[in-house]
Design a protein around this motif. Structure first.
Motif, PDB file in Angstrom:
ATOM      1  N   TYR A 108      44.666  51.391  45.037  1.00 23.26           N
ATOM      2  CA  TYR A 108      43.685  51.229  43.967  1.00 23.26           C
ATOM      3  C   TYR A 108      43.563  52.724  43.333  1.00 23.26           C
ATOM      4  O   TYR A 108      43.465  53.656  43.948  1.00 23.26           O
ATOM      5  CB  TYR A 108      42.314  50.724  44.341  1.00 23.26           C
ATOM      6  CG  TYR A 108      41.399  50.638  42.910  1.00 23.26           C
ATOM      7  CD1 TYR A 108      41.458  49.445  42.190  1.00 23.26           C
ATOM      8  CD2 TYR A 108      40.398  51.668  42.845  1.00 23.26           C
ATOM      9  CE1 TYR A 108      40.762  49.473  40.932  1.00 23.26           C
ATOM     10  CE2 TYR A 108      39.664  51.522  41.725  1.00 23.26           C
ATOM     11  CZ  TYR A 108      39.774  50.382  40.550  1.00 23.26           C
ATOM     12  OH  TYR A 108      38.853  50.472  39.720  1.00 23.26           O
ATOM     13  N   MET A 135      39.235  45.348  43.874  1.00 20.61           N
ATOM     14  CA  MET A 135      40.313  44.125  43.824  1.00 20.61           C
ATOM     15  C   MET A 135      40.053  43.153  42.759  1.00 20.61           C
ATOM     16  O   MET A 135      41.215  42.599  42.185  1.00 20.61           O
ATOM     17  CB  MET A 135      40.404  43.480  45.293  1.00 20.61           C
ATOM     18  CG  MET A 135      41.001  44.557  46.556  1.00 20.61           C
ATOM     19  SD  MET A 135      42.205  45.599  45.939  1.00 20.61           S
ATOM     20  CE  MET A 135      43.516  44.339  45.947  1.00 20.61           C
ATOM     21  N   ARG A 136      38.916  42.963  42.598  1.00 25.11           N
ATOM     22  CA  ARG A 136      38.690  42.043  41.304  1.00 25.11           C
ATOM     23  C   ARG A 136      39.209  42.517  40.087  1.00 25.11           C
ATOM     24  O   ARG A 136      39.794  41.860  39.211  1.00 25.11           O
ATOM     25  CB  ARG A 136      37.076  41.793  41.392  1.00 25.11           C
ATOM     26  CG  ARG A 136      36.835  40.675  40.390  1.00 25.11           C
ATOM     27  CD  ARG A 136      35.413  40.291  40.129  1.00 25.11           C
ATOM     28  NE  ARG A 136      34.443  41.450  40.224  1.00 25.11           N
ATOM     29  CZ  ARG A 136      33.668  41.857  41.055  1.00 25.11           C
ATOM     30  NH1 ARG A 136      33.466  41.165  42.159  1.00 25.11           N
ATOM     31  NH2 ARG A 136      32.588  42.836  40.959  1.00 25.11           N
ATOM     32  N   ASP A 183      42.873  42.268  40.059  1.00 19.26           N
ATOM     33  CA  ASP A 183      43.545  41.162  39.648  1.00 19.26           C
ATOM     34  C   ASP A 183      43.099  40.806  37.929  1.00 19.26           C
ATOM     35  O   ASP A 183      44.183  40.153  37.391  1.00 19.26           O
ATOM     36  CB  ASP A 183      42.308  40.000  40.279  1.00 19.26           C
ATOM     37  CG  ASP A 183      42.705  39.684  41.706  1.00 19.26           C
ATOM     38  OD1 ASP A 183      43.935  40.393  42.189  1.00 19.26           O
ATOM     39  OD2 ASP A 183      42.047  39.378  42.488  1.00 19.26           O
ATOM     40  N   TYR A 212      46.020  42.686  36.315  1.00 24.95           N
ATOM     41  CA  TYR A 212      47.090  41.968  36.395  1.00 24.95           C
ATOM     42  C   TYR A 212      47.193  40.749  35.337  1.00 24.95           C
ATOM     43  O   TYR A 212      48.281  40.431  34.835  1.00 24.95           O
ATOM     44  CB  TYR A 212      47.508  41.386  37.896  1.00 24.95           C
ATOM     45  CG  TYR A 212      48.603  40.539  38.014  1.00 24.95           C
ATOM     46  CD1 TYR A 212      49.970  41.192  38.254  1.00 24.95           C
ATOM     47  CD2 TYR A 212      48.418  39.170  37.930  1.00 24.95           C
ATOM     48  CE1 TYR A 212      50.758  40.144  38.334  1.00 24.95           C
ATOM     49  CE2 TYR A 212      49.402  38.264  38.134  1.00 24.95           C
ATOM     50  CZ  TYR A 212      50.833  38.882  38.343  1.00 24.95           C
ATOM     51  OH  TYR A 212      51.920  38.090  38.385  1.00 24.95           O
ATOM     52  N   GLU A 213      46.256  39.909  35.365  1.00 22.40           N
ATOM     53  CA  GLU A 213      46.170  38.603  34.617  1.00 22.40           C
ATOM     54  C   GLU A 213      46.215  39.149  32.936  1.00 22.40           C
ATOM     55  O   GLU A 213      47.186  38.571  32.198  1.00 22.40           O
ATOM     56  CB  GLU A 213      44.979  37.881  34.656  1.00 22.40           C
ATOM     57  CG  GLU A 213      44.768  37.285  36.064  1.00 22.40           C
ATOM     58  CD  GLU A 213      45.868  36.191  36.347  1.00 22.40           C
ATOM     59  OE1 GLU A 213      46.511  35.610  35.330  1.00 22.40           O
ATOM     60  OE2 GLU A 213      46.089  35.957  37.592  1.00 22.40           O
TER      61      GLU A 213
END
Length: 140
Positions: A33, A70-71, A74, A77-78
């Protein structure tokens, strides 16, 4: 550059934990990260980070910081996946706090709207440069 004061027990103080968590994850787990904005923002704040420093090596704080990082990965990425199909879309970052998700995903064509409470947007405006295709909106 003048530092921005964050008072204890204010709405603005709620911005510190996730911001510091992203900074900590970037330092401890750079291969997993990286938040290039978090360290810069922490350096610009007049805030006593000593209590967070004491907790940063505890399992629970480390786990919570990783979970938040991590959230955010995500979500990034989306957003990037969506922008690959709709490059001129608008990214709306509700409850933006002091994160730079929009800038992280910026493809040079999209628009970015950061939405939060007036106290939060006030701090953002002191700390974060608003790009041409970026707006900050208040929730009243």
């Amino acid at each position: 550059m003048e530092k921005v004061k964050i008072e204890k027990n204010t709405v603005q103080e709620t911005l510190i934990v996730p911001l510091y968590g992203r900074k900590m994850c970037s330092e401890k787990f750079p291969e997993l990260y990286m938040d290039i904005f978090a360290n810069r923002l922490c350096d610009r704040l007049d805030y006593d980070f000593s209590e967070l420093e004491k907790k940063k090596n505890s399992f629970l704080y480390e786990f919570g910081s990783l979970e938040a990082a991590m959230r955010q990965l995500d979500i990034i990425y989306e957003i990037k996946e969506y922008l690959s199909k709709y490059p001129k879309a608008t990214i709306v970052n509700l409850g933006c706090g002091l994160d730079e998700t929009g800038k992280t995903c910026d493809n040079g064509l999209c628009h970015i709207v950061n939405v939060d409470f007036p106290d939060v947007i006030s701090i953002r405006k002191q700390l974060i440069f608003e790009q041409d295709r970026e707006k900050m909106l208040l929730v009243i």
